[in-house]
Design a protein around this motif. Structure first.
Motif, short mmCIF file in Angstrom:
data_model
loop_
_atom_site.label_atom_id
_atom_site.label_comp_id
_atom_site.label_asym_id
_atom_site.label_seq_id
_atom_site.Cartn_x
_atom_site.Cartn_y
_atom_site.Cartn_z
N THR A 228 -56.22 60.69 -40.65
CA THR A 228 -56.59 60.12 -41.47
C THR A 228 -54.72 60.24 -41.89
O THR A 228 -54.89 59.37 -43.20
N GLY A 229 -53.87 60.70 -41.66
CA GLY A 229 -52.93 60.74 -41.91
C GLY A 229 -51.73 61.47 -41.77
O GLY A 229 -51.75 62.03 -40.48
N THR A 230 -50.45 60.88 -41.47
CA THR A 230 -49.34 62.31 -40.47
C THR A 230 -47.75 62.17 -41.93
O THR A 230 -48.01 60.86 -43.34
N VAL A 231 -47.30 63.14 -41.70
CA VAL A 231 -45.82 63.17 -43.11
C VAL A 231 -44.88 62.70 -42.17
O VAL A 231 -44.61 63.60 -41.00
N ASP A 232 -44.25 61.69 -42.36
CA ASP A 232 -43.15 60.89 -41.63
C ASP A 232 -41.84 61.97 -41.98
O ASP A 232 -41.64 61.77 -42.86
N SER A 233 -41.17 62.12 -41.23
CA SER A 233 -39.87 62.81 -41.36
C SER A 233 -38.84 62.02 -40.73
O SER A 233 -37.45 62.43 -40.96
N PHE A 234 -38.74 60.72 -40.41
CA PHE A 234 -38.14 59.33 -40.06
C PHE A 234 -36.55 60.25 -39.27
O PHE A 234 -35.68 60.23 -39.51
N PRO A 235 -37.69 60.02 -37.71
CA PRO A 235 -36.52 61.09 -37.27
C PRO A 235 -35.57 59.90 -36.38
O PRO A 235 -34.11 60.40 -36.46
N VAL A 236 -35.40 58.42 -36.52
CA VAL A 236 -33.99 58.06 -36.48
C VAL A 236 -33.07 58.03 -37.44
O VAL A 236 -31.80 58.20 -37.39
N LEU A 237 -33.56 57.75 -38.55
CA LEU A 237 -33.04 58.09 -40.27
C LEU A 237 -32.37 59.42 -40.02
O LEU A 237 -30.98 59.69 -40.26
N THR A 238 -32.53 60.02 -39.04
CA THR A 238 -32.24 61.97 -39.69
C THR A 238 -31.60 61.68 -38.40
O THR A 238 -30.46 62.58 -39.07
N GLY A 239 -31.61 60.99 -37.37
CA GLY A 239 -30.53 61.51 -36.19
C GLY A 239 -29.27 60.96 -37.26
O GLY A 239 -28.26 61.22 -36.44
N GLU A 240 -29.35 59.59 -37.87
CA GLU A 240 -28.16 58.76 -37.71
C GLU A 240 -27.60 59.93 -39.35
O GLU A 240 -25.95 59.08 -38.99
N VAL A 241 -28.22 60.29 -40.27
CA VAL A 241 -27.83 61.46 -40.95
C VAL A 241 -26.77 62.21 -40.41
O VAL A 241 -25.60 62.54 -40.65
N ALA A 242 -27.41 63.03 -39.40
CA ALA A 242 -26.84 63.61 -38.46
C ALA A 242 -25.36 63.00 -37.80
O ALA A 242 -24.82 64.41 -38.43
N MET A 243 -25.15 62.70 -37.64
CA MET A 243 -23.92 61.81 -36.29
C MET A 243 -22.81 62.07 -37.90
O MET A 243 -21.74 62.11 -37.20
N ASP A 244 -23.18 61.12 -39.26
CA ASP A 244 -22.21 61.35 -39.90
C ASP A 244 -22.06 62.52 -40.69
O ASP A 244 -21.50 62.67 -41.16
N VAL A 245 -23.15 63.69 -40.76
CA VAL A 245 -21.99 65.06 -41.78
C VAL A 245 -21.46 65.46 -40.00
O VAL A 245 -20.53 65.85 -40.54
N MET A 246 -21.99 64.88 -39.12
CA MET A 246 -20.37 65.46 -38.00
C MET A 246 -19.60 65.25 -37.87
O MET A 246 -18.61 65.84 -38.00
N ILE A 247 -19.53 63.56 -38.06
CA ILE A 247 -17.86 63.31 -38.38
C ILE A 247 -16.98 63.78 -39.35
O ILE A 247 -16.31 63.21 -39.57
N ARG A 248 -17.67 63.94 -40.88
CA ARG A 248 -17.57 64.05 -42.08
C ARG A 248 -16.91 65.98 -41.44
O ARG A 248 -16.02 66.24 -41.82
N LEU A 249 -17.81 66.65 -41.27
CA LEU A 249 -17.35 68.54 -40.66
C LEU A 249 -15.61 68.23 -39.69
O LEU A 249 -15.08 68.57 -40.05
N ILE A 250 -15.75 67.18 -38.50
CA ILE A 250 -14.74 66.91 -37.59
C ILE A 250 -13.62 66.93 -38.85
O ILE A 250 -12.09 67.07 -37.94
N ASN A 251 -13.90 66.03 -39.31
CA ASN A 251 -13.33 64.94 -40.48
C ASN A 251 -12.14 66.40 -41.31
O ASN A 251 -11.49 66.01 -42.47
#
Length: 346
Positions: free
Chosen positions: A285-308
């Motif tokens: 009937t349905g699924t709740v999509d949490s968009f893993p590709v986008l989540t991975g991209e956001v997580a990498m952006d967060v990591m770069i910000r933290l390293i900087n």
């Protein structure tokens, strides 16, 4: 294996650092110090200049589940965009807690600049977290299980997965009825929160009875067996909510085997391609999509910000959406920019 893992964890806790002690245990769904993924640039400024010598390690639960493969794809997309190195590894299966810990500790020993980790349980990567923090290596917990002492978390509001499904039942079955939950792995924060959101929302409505709520450990086979038993015990059941899509597809098989497809609604969580295909076929009937590709991209952006050196919110919230036959085509877009626009409009 369990004794060895417990020894690792006990040793880690005895030697816990000031870094861990100064943090309240993280509850990612309710943590007030949070920023939505769409607000990173407006709140913290543009992404800092990226040092192309960076090496980021990704530690996943398993690669047997498409969700975690897609999360890794998100890491790789961002790494390619910024010209940095990412090494993405996973345990042999979702029960290999010690194997996952070994992967994380190896990446730390190899001098990676940051770790993006998706723990199998809330505690199995605790020793690696302590080791990384002692070496000033930033660690970001990405979705699913939540390490209580982790400083940064990227992921969706897990409880909202169950809430969205419950609201669908309330809207489409105003008279109420009997429903059941197929839970994930016991003790995992995400599984507990997804189930809690579903139950609390239906309980507040007062017209539904949750006749069973049983763990199937993220397994399609176990979910099939559990659903088959529940259907035999409650032939008038109107729906299932499964904590992930792999289990939901096992429920689909059980419902079909008992010729109840027209009676029983079935929902999963994650938004894997097999779930989308099953929705199009009129099975799931349905699924709740949490968009893993986008989540991975956001997580990498967060990591770069933290390293900087940027000081970010403890939680960066990523999007999710309830996918049914009504919107499955719209959210099937392969245009990443279009998908981001759709999600930002929610």
């Amino acid at each position: 294996m369990k004794k060895r893992l417990l020894a690792f964890i006990a040793s880690s806790l005895l030697c816990s650092t000031v870094y861990a002690a100064e943090l309240a245990p993280l509850q990612s769904d309710t943590e007030p110090d949070r920023t939505d993924w769409t607000q990173l640039d407006t709140k913290y400024g543009a992404l800092p200049k990226v040092d192309k010598s960076l090496k980021i390690g990704g530690v996943s639960k398993t690669l047997t589940n498409e969700y975690w493969r897609l999360l890794g794809q998100g890491y790789q997309n961002a790494a390619k965009k910024y010209g940095i190195t990412v090494e993405y590894q996973a345990a042999a299966n979702e029960d290999d807690q010690l194997g996952q810990l070994s992967i994380a500790e190896t990446l730390i020993s190899q001098g990676f600049n940051g770790l993006l980790v998706s723990p199998q349980t809330d505690i199995n990567l605790q020793p690696a977290l302590e080791s990384a923090s002692s070496k000033n290596i930033p660690v970001v917990n990405v979705n699913d299980a939540v390490m209580p002492n982790v400083r940064y978390y990227v992921g969706n509001v897990q409880k909202d997965n169950g809430v969205r499904v419950a609201k669908w039942f309330i809207q489409h079955h105003p008279q109420g009825g009997k429903v059941a939950v197929i839970e994930g792995q016991p003790g995992v924060y995400a599984a507990g929160q997804r189930t809690r959101g579903f139950k609390e929302t239906l309980d507040a409505n007062g017209k539904f009875t949750i006749v069973a709520s049983v763990p199937a450990n993220w397994s399609r086979e176990q979910a099939f067996n559990a659903a088959s038993t529940i259907l035999q015990q409650h032939p008038d059941l109107i729906g299932f909510y499964a904590n992930n899509d792999t289990m939901a597809l096992g429920v689909v098989e059980a419902v079909r085997a008992q010729n109840k497809a027209s009676q029983v609604a079935i929902f999963g969580t994650d938004g894997i391609s097999d779930a989308y295909a099953s929705i199009r076929r009129g099975e799931l009937t349905g699924t709740v999509d949490s968009f893993p590709v986008l989540t991975g991209e956001v997580a990498m952006d967060v990591m770069i910000r933290l390293i900087n050196g940027q000081k970010l919110s403890r939680v960066i919230s990523t999007p999710q959406a309830l996918i049914t036959k009504e919107n499955v085509d719209a959210f099937s877009t392969k245009d990443n920019n279009r998908l981001r626009e759709l999600l930002a409009q929610q």
